[in-house]
Design an enzyme around this catalytic site. Structure first.
Site, PDB file in Angstrom:
ATOM      1  N   LYS A  18       0.695  -1.091   0.518  1.00 27.02           N
ATOM      2  CA  LYS A  18      -0.012   0.460  -0.234  1.00 27.02           C
ATOM      3  C   LYS A  18       0.675   1.134   0.240  1.00 27.02           C
ATOM      4  CE  LYS A  18      -1.714   1.418   4.291  1.00 27.02           C
ATOM      5  NZ  LYS A  18      -1.333   2.970   4.710  1.00 27.02           N
ATOM      6  N   ASN A  19       1.270   0.972   0.820  1.00 26.25           N
ATOM      7  CA  ASN A  19       2.930   2.589   1.374  1.00 26.25           C
ATOM      8  C   ASN A  19       4.217   2.928  -0.496  1.00 26.25           C
ATOM      9  OD1 ASN A  19       1.687   2.645   3.411  1.00 26.25           O
ATOM     10  ND2 ASN A  19       2.756   1.994   4.592  1.00 26.25           N
ATOM     11  N   ARG A  88      -4.693  10.736   4.381  1.00 20.78           N
ATOM     12  CA  ARG A  88      -3.390  11.151   5.148  1.00 20.78           C
ATOM     13  C   ARG A  88      -2.546  11.346   3.160  1.00 20.78           C
ATOM     14  NH1 ARG A  88      -0.341  13.775   8.346  1.00 20.78           N
ATOM     15  NH2 ARG A  88       2.162  13.408   7.524  1.00 20.78           N
ATOM     16  N   CYS A 112      -6.170   7.877   9.201  1.00 18.82           N
ATOM     17  CA  CYS A 112      -5.530   7.386   9.922  1.00 18.82           C
ATOM     18  C   CYS A 112      -5.674   8.688  11.679  1.00 18.82           C
ATOM     19  CB  CYS A 112      -4.518   6.553  11.262  1.00 18.82           C
ATOM     20  SG  CYS A 112      -4.658   5.200  10.855  1.00 18.82           S
ATOM     21  N   ARG A 117       0.437  14.262  13.591  1.00 18.21           N
ATOM     22  CA  ARG A 117       0.730  14.362  11.670  1.00 18.21           C
ATOM     23  C   ARG A 117       0.394  15.201  10.971  1.00 18.21           C
ATOM     24  NH1 ARG A 117      -1.298   8.410  10.173  1.00 18.21           N
ATOM     25  NH2 ARG A 117       0.750   8.724   8.826  1.00 18.21           N
ATOM     26  N   PRO A 118       0.977  16.411  11.022  1.00 18.74           N
ATOM     27  CA  PRO A 118       1.365  18.053  10.723  1.00 18.74           C
ATOM     28  C   PRO A 118       1.843  17.510   9.328  1.00 18.74           C
ATOM     29  CG  PRO A 118       2.955  17.422  12.312  1.00 18.74           C
ATOM     30  CD  PRO A 118       2.397  16.369  12.827  1.00 18.74           C
ATOM     31  N   ILE A 119       1.576  18.082   8.390  1.00 24.11           N
ATOM     32  CA  ILE A 119       2.634  18.558   7.027  1.00 24.11           C
ATOM     33  C   ILE A 119       3.700  19.285   7.139  1.00 24.11           C
ATOM     34  CG2 ILE A 119       0.913  17.215   5.898  1.00 24.11           C
ATOM     35  CD1 ILE A 119      -0.399  20.106   4.957  1.00 24.11           C
ATOM     36  N   ASP A 120       4.099  20.081   7.726  1.00 30.73           N
ATOM     37  CA  ASP A 120       5.311  21.319   8.218  1.00 30.73           C
ATOM     38  C   ASP A 120       6.257  20.560   7.274  1.00 30.73           C
ATOM     39  OD1 ASP A 120       5.356  19.466  10.671  1.00 30.73           O
ATOM     40  OD2 ASP A 120       7.433  20.831  11.160  1.00 30.73           O
ATOM     41  N   LEU A 121       6.522  19.345   6.773  1.00 24.31           N
ATOM     42  CA  LEU A 121       7.749  19.490   6.722  1.00 24.31           C
ATOM     43  C   LEU A 121       7.482  19.073   5.315  1.00 24.31           C
ATOM     44  CD1 LEU A 121       9.300  16.288   9.044  1.00 24.31           C
ATOM     45  CD2 LEU A 121      10.307  18.928   8.098  1.00 24.31           C
ATOM     46  N   ASP A 302       4.686   0.846  12.171  1.00 19.08           N
ATOM     47  CA  ASP A 302       3.359   0.031  11.341  1.00 19.08           C
ATOM     48  C   ASP A 302       2.535  -1.507  11.887  1.00 19.08           C
ATOM     49  OD1 ASP A 302       2.535   2.296  10.725  1.00 19.08           O
ATOM     50  OD2 ASP A 302       2.857   1.657   8.367  1.00 19.08           O
ATOM     51  N   ILE A 324       7.630   7.073  16.882  1.00 18.56           N
ATOM     52  CA  ILE A 324       7.375   7.597  15.418  1.00 18.56           C
ATOM     53  C   ILE A 324       6.190   8.184  15.679  1.00 18.56           C
ATOM     54  CG2 ILE A 324       7.146   7.110  13.051  1.00 18.56           C
ATOM     55  CD1 ILE A 324       9.683   6.053  13.672  1.00 18.56           C
ATOM     56  N   ARG A 394      -8.344  -0.497   4.895  1.00 15.87           N
ATOM     57  CA  ARG A 394      -8.313   0.906   3.361  1.00 15.87           C
ATOM     58  C   ARG A 394      -6.767   0.294   3.518  1.00 15.87           C
ATOM     59  NH1 ARG A 394      -5.817   4.369   7.826  1.00 15.87           N
ATOM     60  NH2 ARG A 394      -5.022   4.700   6.084  1.00 15.87           N
TER      61      ARG A 394
HETATM   62  C1  UD1 Z   1       4.003   6.882   6.419  1.00 13.91           C
HETATM   63  C2  UD1 Z   1       3.541   5.478   5.876  1.00 13.91           C
HETATM   64  C3  UD1 Z   1       2.432   5.241   7.639  1.00 13.91           C
HETATM   65  C4  UD1 Z   1       3.952   4.934   8.648  1.00 13.91           C
HETATM   66  C5  UD1 Z   1       4.969   5.901   8.621  1.00 13.91           C
HETATM   67  C6  UD1 Z   1       5.933   6.281   9.717  1.00 13.91           C
HETATM   68  C7  UD1 Z   1       2.791   6.059   3.547  1.00 13.91           C
HETATM   69  C8  UD1 Z   1       1.017   5.795   3.295  1.00 13.91           C
HETATM   70  N1  UD1 Z   1       1.982   5.585   4.617  1.00 13.91           N
HETATM   71  O1  UD1 Z   1       3.369   7.859   6.882  1.00 13.91           O
HETATM   72  O2  UD1 Z   1       1.465   3.903   7.173  1.00 13.91           O
HETATM   73  O3  UD1 Z   1       3.333   4.846   9.863  1.00 13.91           O
HETATM   74  O4  UD1 Z   1       5.166   6.420   7.145  1.00 13.91           O
HETATM   75  O5  UD1 Z   1       6.541   4.844   8.954  1.00 13.91           O
HETATM   76  O6  UD1 Z   1       3.663   5.190   3.033  1.00 13.91           O
HETATM   77  N2  UD1 Z   1       6.124  14.655  10.675  1.00 13.91           N
HETATM   78  C9  UD1 Z   1       5.943  16.066  10.975  1.00 13.91           C
HETATM   79  N3  UD1 Z   1       5.781  16.750  10.235  1.00 13.91           N
HETATM   80  C10 UD1 Z   1       5.638  16.361   8.965  1.00 13.91           C
HETATM   81  C11 UD1 Z   1       5.545  14.936   7.984  1.00 13.91           C
HETATM   82  C12 UD1 Z   1       5.621  14.114   9.408  1.00 13.91           C
HETATM   83  O7  UD1 Z   1       6.569  16.344  12.209  1.00 13.91           O
HETATM   84  O8  UD1 Z   1       5.778  17.242   7.760  1.00 13.91           O
HETATM   85  C13 UD1 Z   1       5.521  13.568  11.565  1.00 13.91           C
HETATM   86  C14 UD1 Z   1       4.433  12.846  12.273  1.00 13.91           C
HETATM   87  O9  UD1 Z   1       3.593  13.265  12.622  1.00 13.91           O
HETATM   88  C15 UD1 Z   1       4.702  11.348  12.621  1.00 13.91           C
HETATM   89  C16 UD1 Z   1       6.753  11.248  11.849  1.00 13.91           C
HETATM   90  O10 UD1 Z   1       7.122  12.687  11.646  1.00 13.91           O
HETATM   91  O11 UD1 Z   1       5.205  11.845  14.035  1.00 13.91           O
HETATM   92  C17 UD1 Z   1       6.798   9.999  10.956  1.00 13.91           C
HETATM   93  O12 UD1 Z   1       5.680  10.668   9.964  1.00 13.91           O
HETATM   94  P1  UD1 Z   1       5.650   9.781   8.527  1.00 13.91           P
HETATM   95  O13 UD1 Z   1       6.992   9.071   8.472  1.00 13.91           O
HETATM   96  O14 UD1 Z   1       5.772  11.802   7.374  1.00 13.91           O
HETATM   97  O15 UD1 Z   1       4.853   9.832   7.876  1.00 13.91           O
HETATM   98  P2  UD1 Z   1       3.979   9.288   6.993  1.00 13.91           P
HETATM   99  O16 UD1 Z   1       4.534   9.679   5.813  1.00 13.91           O
HETATM  100  O17 UD1 Z   1       2.569  10.217   6.838  1.00 13.91           O
END
Ligand code: UD1
Length: 474
Positions: A18-19, A88, A112, A117-121, A302, A324, A394
């Site tokens: 999926k990922n 997400r 989920c 789960r912010p998207i600042d990065l 996961d 994480i 999902r």
């Molecule tokens: C992906 C996987 C998810 C897995 C996760 C960690 C997919 C579709 N999903 O999710 O199944 O659990 O990797 O292995 O591939 N973070 C920030 N700011 C950001 C982005 C992330 O603070 O802009 C934080 C998140 O809140 C979290 C951590 O970084 O605490 C890891 O997130 P990330 O690696 O981005 O996970 P996803 O890509 O969302």
């Protein structure tokens, strides 16, 4: 609905990742051409990604596990709020839309509920590539009228999604992008392989430094998605919890590198070869002293919830630290209903193993936590009902059919109380297994001799027990 304590026995193939599939589908919007994506799992998250592609103006056709995306007619640059909310991972379309059209509009994503789960990065990276962000009420609009420009980007955390977004966006940006502290998950390499097949120049994917030399024109390609290491891990844990012996084939064993020592510590016998892993579980699992979730190649977050389920019946006290996500123990409260002894404090979960679980009525809190409850039900005495199975759909393709093929007594019940009829038209079929009808209750036979030997060896080590003996009777 599960009637527990059936020993899982047999051989399965898991679906495509999926990922991997989600960012690859997103990346198919960046290229100007037709992409044929094989081994694409039939999951509701994939359906959501397809709906986004169609909204963008791409033509999408699906034939079994192959999805063909023709993005030549792509015209839109926004993702409607309802599609963003569905998952997400929709944020991974940001880099593709921006790279292709020079603008993108979306809202903050759903998915989920496992922490903030912010998207600042993601946002900061797009800005470093030259995009300008305008924030509306709940909508984010990015513009880059002159196109994106390569940059040196360092992530403060190796976010999987941000790494993917940067690789996708930089693939058609002007000049070179050097990304440091990139995520190293196998799904990143798979995405880069897809894009390189389309004509991109991405080097180092899978390492913490990735170099992307932008190229203006990408065309479509044919790509096969890697196997789902999280689903493979989950089914191995299911076998471990039921005194089972199973082989998972057509996988990349190295992708499960952090799980195997944990399974060995718990007393499971593991055989690894080429493209498969066989597991033979002990009569009683042992505790696993300490497991910390980490970015790949560490223990995957996961698999944390499924592992928690397994440890509820291991002999002794186990500790898990979730590094994480800050709030990923929602399954713990549900596992208590089975008679598990679990306490959670902050990022730490302490699990005191009990001799057996008792079936109960429970609700899936999220995708992986939901499957953890199915695992508990498989091992528990009596009957278990897990509601909210849409979370599980999902990320796991037809889980009840795969589990039935291993001998589990599990069925999907519709809200009106009837067992759902599944056939090859209406439901996803586990790949490499029997067709999607009652014959799924039959374990699949080994594919080759070496494999047959491994299964036979596993069988022998359990020769003293019968397949119907209740698992984990005290
Ligand atoms: C992906 C996987 C998810 C897995 C996760 C960690 C997919 C579709 N999903 O999710 O199944 O659990 O990797 O292995 O591939 N973070 C920030 N700011 C950001 C982005 C992330 O603070 O802009 C934080 C998140 O809140 C979290 C951590 O970084 O605490 C890891 O997130 P990330 O690696 O981005 O996970 P996803 O890509 O969302």
């Amino acid at each position: 609905m599960i009637r527990g304590q059936k020993r899982l026995n047999g051989e399965i193939e898991v679906h495509g990742s999926k990922n991997s599939a989600l960012p690859i589908l997103a990346a198919s919007a960046l290229v100007n051409g037709v992409s044929e994506i094989h081994n694409c799992p039939r999951l509701s998250d994939v359906d959501a990604a397809i709906r986004i592609l169609e909204h963008l103006g791409c033509k999408v056709a699906r034939d079994g596990h192959t999805v063909t995306v023709d993005s030549t007619s792509m015209h839109a640059f926004d993702i409607p709020d309802d599609l963003m909310r569905e998952m997400r991972s929709s944020v991974v379309f940001l880099g593709a839309i921006l790279g292709r059209t020079g603008q993108a509009r979306l809202s903050t994503p759903g998915g989920c509920e496992i922490g903030l789960r912010p998207i600042d990065l993601h946002i900061s990276a797009m800005e470093q590539l030259g995009a300008v962000l305008t924030e509306g009420a709940s909508r984010l609009t990015f513009t880059a009228p002159q196109g994106l420009t390569g940059a040196r980007i360092t992530l403060t955390f190796p976010s999987v999604g941000a790494t993917e977004n940067i690789i996708i966006a930089a693939a058609t940006a002007k000049g070179r992008t050097v990304l440091t502290n990139a995520a190293r998950e196998p799904e990143i390499s798979d995405l880069a392989d897809f894009l390189n097949g389309c004509g991109a120049h991405i080097h180092g994917a899978g390492d913490s430094t990735v170099t992307i030399d932008g190229t203006p024109h990408l065309t479509g390609t044919t790509h096969t998605v890697i196997p789902d290491r999280i689903a493979a891990s989950t089914y191995l844990l299911a076998a471990a919890m039921t005194q089972g012996r199973i082989c998972v084939r057509e996988i990349v064993p190295a992708h499960l590198g952090a799980l195997l020592p944990v399974l060995t510590e718990s007393g499971c016998d593991i055989t690894v070869s080429g493209r498969w892993i066989c597991l033979s579980a002990p009569p009683r699992l042992r505790r696993v002293k300490m497991t910390r979730t980490m970015p790949y190649p560490g223990f995957p977050t996961d698999v944390q919830a499924p592992l928690s389920a397994m440890l509820t019946i291991a002999d002794g006290t186990s500790v898990i630290v979730e590094n994480i996500f800050e709030s990923r123990y929602k399954h713990a409260a549900e596992l208590l209903r089975f008679g598990a002894k679990i306490s959670v404090e902050g990022r730490m979960e302490v699990i005191e193993g009990v001799p057996y679980l008792t079936g109960t009525q429970t609700v899936a809190p999220d995708l992986r936590g939901g499957f953890a409850l199915i695992l508990a039900g498989l091992a528990a005495r009596g009957e278990t009902t897990v509601r909210g199975v849409e979370h599980i759909d999902r990320g796991y393709e037809a889980p009840e059919l795969i589990l039935q093929s291993l001998g589990a007594d599990v069925k999907r019940i519709m809200e009106n109380g009837t067992a759902e009829q599944r056939n090859s038209e209406s439901a996803a079929a586990p790949q490499g297994s029997a067709p999607t009808d009652e014959s799924h209750a039959v374990a699949v036979t080994p594919v080759d001799e070496s494999h047959a030997d491994a299964v036979a060896a596993a069988d022998e080590s359990h020769a003293d027990t019968s397949a119907d003996t209740p698992a984990h009777d005290a």
